[in-house]
Write an enzyme that holds these catalytic residues in place. Sequence first.
Site, PDB file in Angstrom:
ATOM      1  N   THR A  89       0.844  -1.192   0.000  1.00 44.51           N
ATOM      2  CA  THR A  89       0.000   0.000   0.000  1.00 44.51           C
ATOM      3  C   THR A  89       0.880   1.243   0.000  1.00 44.51           C
ATOM      4  OG1 THR A  89      -0.148  -0.083   2.419  1.00 44.51           O
ATOM      5  CG2 THR A  89      -1.876  -1.189   1.174  1.00 44.51           C
ATOM      6  N   PRO A 123      -5.180  -3.123  -1.953  1.00 42.33           N
ATOM      7  CA  PRO A 123      -4.915  -2.691  -0.582  1.00 42.33           C
ATOM      8  C   PRO A 123      -5.184  -3.800   0.437  1.00 42.33           C
ATOM      9  CG  PRO A 123      -6.118  -0.997  -1.767  1.00 42.33           C
ATOM     10  CD  PRO A 123      -6.123  -2.221  -2.642  1.00 42.33           C
ATOM     11  N   PHE A 139      -6.189  -8.172   0.405  1.00 38.27           N
ATOM     12  CA  PHE A 139      -6.486  -9.389  -0.346  1.00 38.27           C
ATOM     13  C   PHE A 139      -7.557 -10.252   0.324  1.00 38.27           C
ATOM     14  CE2 PHE A 139      -2.227  -8.771  -2.334  1.00 38.27           C
ATOM     15  CZ  PHE A 139      -2.613  -8.886  -3.658  1.00 38.27           C
ATOM     16  N   HIS A 191      -4.276  -2.154  13.020  1.00 40.08           N
ATOM     17  CA  HIS A 191      -3.247  -3.029  12.459  1.00 40.08           C
ATOM     18  C   HIS A 191      -2.115  -3.233  13.454  1.00 40.08           C
ATOM     19  CE1 HIS A 191      -5.280  -2.202   8.647  1.00 40.08           C
ATOM     20  NE2 HIS A 191      -4.629  -3.234   8.152  1.00 40.08           N
ATOM     21  N   LYS A 220       3.269  -1.880  10.918  1.00 34.24           N
ATOM     22  CA  LYS A 220       2.761  -1.296   9.681  1.00 34.24           C
ATOM     23  C   LYS A 220       3.296   0.122   9.514  1.00 34.24           C
ATOM     24  CE  LYS A 220      -1.524  -0.566   7.061  1.00 34.24           C
ATOM     25  NZ  LYS A 220      -0.985  -1.237   5.862  1.00 34.24           N
ATOM     26  N   THR A 228      -6.708  -0.093   2.924  1.00 36.70           N
ATOM     27  CA  THR A 228      -8.109  -0.526   2.962  1.00 36.70           C
ATOM     28  C   THR A 228      -9.017   0.605   3.427  1.00 36.70           C
ATOM     29  OG1 THR A 228      -7.462  -2.813   3.416  1.00 36.70           O
ATOM     30  CG2 THR A 228      -9.715  -2.196   3.971  1.00 36.70           C
TER      31      THR A 228
END
Length: 264
Positions: free
Chosen positions: A99, A124, A126, A153, A157, A164
């Site tokens: 992303t 963004p 799956f 998250h 990250k 998303t």
Amino acid sequence: MIKIAIAGPRGKMGQEAVKMVHAEESFELVAVIDRKFNGMLMSEAEGMEPLDIPVYTDMEECFQKEECDVLIDLTAPETGKKHMLTAFEYGVRPVVGTTGFTDEDIEELSQIAENKQLGAIIAPNFAIGAILMMKFSQIAAKYMPDVEIIEQHHDRKLDAPSGTAAKTARLISEVREAKQQGHPEETEQLEGSRGADFEGMRIHSVRLPGLVAHQEVIFGGEGQSLKVRHDSYNRTSFMPGVKLACEEVMKLDILVYGLEQIIE
């Protein structure tokens, strides 16, 4: 048989992708691209699956030596675009889970894909359930336009908000007019406490150890609320979407941004 190379095979997502591609009868794993272990086999490299698959540090060298149809890229935001450009140059169709792409990046990459008539997919997220969450949220926003997004998250990250969450907001904006939410005179006693502002929608990012990928879209209306939530508890949840993307990208001659574009 779809011949696949994977960039980022030692990452948590990359490890799952290696297992999925190796196990899928219609796929063949021909190589992996990693920052280390050039010239070795995966079975000789620390942190990789015990497979006799060659490892390359140079993507161009990989594509020059190995016949490849699809590149699965699960690396980092700063390398995703670079890898896509290299794949296009060698006629390889990229499936990218990285992303952090800007609107300008998407436009540039879409033009290249169209000119070369090469399929490409940037996703963004799956997880099939996450795609359905985005679709359901877009439907709900037609009737309940007051909405906030909370995405959660793991603490490794790099980008915020998540791809998303940003994609969800864009989908909602297609059916919702931009509007200010909350009290017109509200003030933040701590800067950022109301989250990011996307056309009046507020997006909140949570980063904590123990989380994987979670998102809740909250709609408020007169005397009621609606919550649409998706949770990924482990990274195997993303593999059906990766598999679908590898199959569908072979049928495309344009770039598709988001799995929702190929899920009816």
